[in-house]
Design an enzyme around this catalytic site. Structure first.
Site, short mmCIF file in Angstrom:
data_model
loop_
_atom_site.label_atom_id
_atom_site.label_comp_id
_atom_site.label_asym_id
_atom_site.label_seq_id
_atom_site.Cartn_x
_atom_site.Cartn_y
_atom_site.Cartn_z
N GLU A 177 -74.82 42.74 -10.90
CA GLU A 177 -75.23 42.75 -9.49
C GLU A 177 -75.98 41.46 -9.20
O GLU A 177 -76.88 41.08 -9.95
CB GLU A 177 -76.12 43.95 -9.19
CG GLU A 177 -76.60 44.00 -7.74
CD GLU A 177 -77.53 45.17 -7.47
OE1 GLU A 177 -77.97 45.32 -6.31
OE2 GLU A 177 -77.83 45.94 -8.41
N GLU A 353 -78.83 53.98 -11.17
CA GLU A 353 -79.79 52.88 -11.25
C GLU A 353 -81.09 53.33 -11.92
O GLU A 353 -81.39 54.51 -12.01
CB GLU A 353 -80.12 52.36 -9.85
CG GLU A 353 -78.94 51.82 -9.08
CD GLU A 353 -79.34 51.33 -7.69
OE1 GLU A 353 -79.36 50.11 -7.49
OE2 GLU A 353 -79.63 52.18 -6.83
#
Length: 400
Positions: A177, A353
């Site tokens: 990311e 996450e």
């Protein structure tokens, strides 16, 4: 026992438990300890003796309860931090824990009942010895206005960092990311929460995005030359998707690097998609037509998650890290299991996450989670650091 320069108020309607708590605080060396049996009595004491550093606070009591007390002392600035001590059910206490910071008070912890002196001592020291915030630390944060942010971008102080996404079963890196960090001239690393509001309120959002996109594609090309196939994820805002030229510009940049759309993922927060315009929806469809993946980010913290999943062409769910932090709570485990089942039913991958410990990793494996990211595996890093990390990293012992 070393004296602790702390003023503490005990708010507890059970006299025996109040006495025990006050005794433990004095045993731990607290400078001043005050006791009250309800909120009204506690307010009278504070008005007489002045503010305290910490309130050890029960929630359920006759008269003014703990919640109303916290509302009042927050407005009056009479308490610095709060330790909750209650025998209420876990779901009620969990909601109370979320409320304390919203009132502007620091939450040190929730100790439940019965009160343990070692737990109490750890929380007192956590408050007493927390890192000092200096004026040098705050200076760059306070100056994060539009003009300075624009100057920072012009001088290439905004650097793209990359945080890996991991296959939890095999340990393989499935992607990264892209995140922006501001390398301020003062030497401080300024977090996005400080500069993103200025970027979002100006005309700089696309400039930042395309800087990230070029950095990410450069990383992809270098990683591929070393045998690492990386999907790179970028954050997009709905206002950008409302620009009819966005997708064609992305397509041209990809063409310049000779890379297909399938190498990219675009993450959008569900809270920003409450009202998706026709142009926004068309952009999402065109990105999918290019082969790009679409991920609904921070899933579970907004208000219209299921509606967004039904109406918009996402093929990945990113489950917010707050659920991992609550893995020991049955409701959080149930939410994760349900999201995994939902993803499987809809044919969508689920990325969790905020994985920080081996225990969390194993619990997620037990629940059937296949992909995740978090500090257990890697923190965000620069392009060069990531390339080195890919070549030299050691698999965590928990990978099976």
């Amino acid at each position: 026992m070393q004296a602790l320069p702390l003023r503490v108020l005990v708010l507890e309607d059970h006299l025996f438990q109040q006495t025990v708590a006050a005794s433990q605080l004095k045993q731990l060396g607290c400078q001043d300890v005050f006791s009250a049996s309800n909120g009204a009595q506690a307010l009278e004491i504070l008005q007489r003796v002045g503010p305290v550093d910490i309130a050890l606070c029960d929630l359920h009591m006759e008269g003014m309860d703990g919640l109303e007390f916290l509302h009042r002392v927050a407005r009056a600035g009479l308490v610095g931090a709060v330790i909750l001590s209650s025998s209420l059910s876990e779901d009620v206490r969990r909601a109370a824990r979320q409320l304390v910071p919203l009132l502007g008070l620091e939450l040190l912890g929730d100790v439940g009942k019965p009160l343990r002196i070692d737990t109490l001592e750890a929380l007192l020291k956590k408050h007493l010895y927390k890192p000092a915030v200096t004026s040098a630390t705050l200076k760059p944060f306070a100056l994060a206005g539009i003009d300075e942010v624009r100057s920072a971008m012009q001088h290439q102080q905004m650097e793209t960092y990359f945080q890996p996404k991991i296959n939890l079963l095999m340990g393989d890196v499935v992607g990264v990311e892209a995140l922006t960090r501001w390398n301020h001239p003062s030497g401080e690393m300024v977090p996005p929460a400080v500069f993103m509001p200025a970027i979002e309120s100006s005309d700089l959002l696309n400039d930042l995005f395309f800087t990230q996109l070029n950095h990410g594609l450069e990383l992809q090309r270098q990683a591929w030359s070393r045998g690492h196939l990386l999907n790179v994820a970028f954050n997009l805002e709905p206002v950008q998707l409302s620009n009819p030229e966005l997708v064609s510009t992305i397509k041209n940049v990809l063409y310049g690097y000779g890379l297909p759309g399938s190498t990219l993922t675009f993450e959008l927060t569900e809270s920003g998609l409450l009202e998706a315009s026709a142009t926004c929806l068309e952009s999402l469809v065109r990105l999918r037509m290019m082969g790009c993946r679409l991920s609904i980010d921070d899933f579970g913290v907004g208000f219209s998650s299921l509606q967004r999943l039904c109406r918009l062409p996402f093929n990945e769910i990113k489950l917010d890290g707050q659920f991992v932090r609550g893995l020991d709570e049955p409701r959080c485990r149930a939410a994760i299991s349900s999201t995994l089942a939902l993803g499987a039913t809809l044919g969508m991958s689920v990325v969790v996450e905020g994985i920080e410990t081996p225990e969390q990793h194993q619990q997620l494996l037990d629940l059937g989670c296949a992909q995740g990211q978090g500090f257990l595996f890697a923190k965000p890093m620069t392009k060069q650091d990531l390339l080195v990390w890919l070549e030299t990293r050691v698999m965590p012992d928990t990978i099976i």
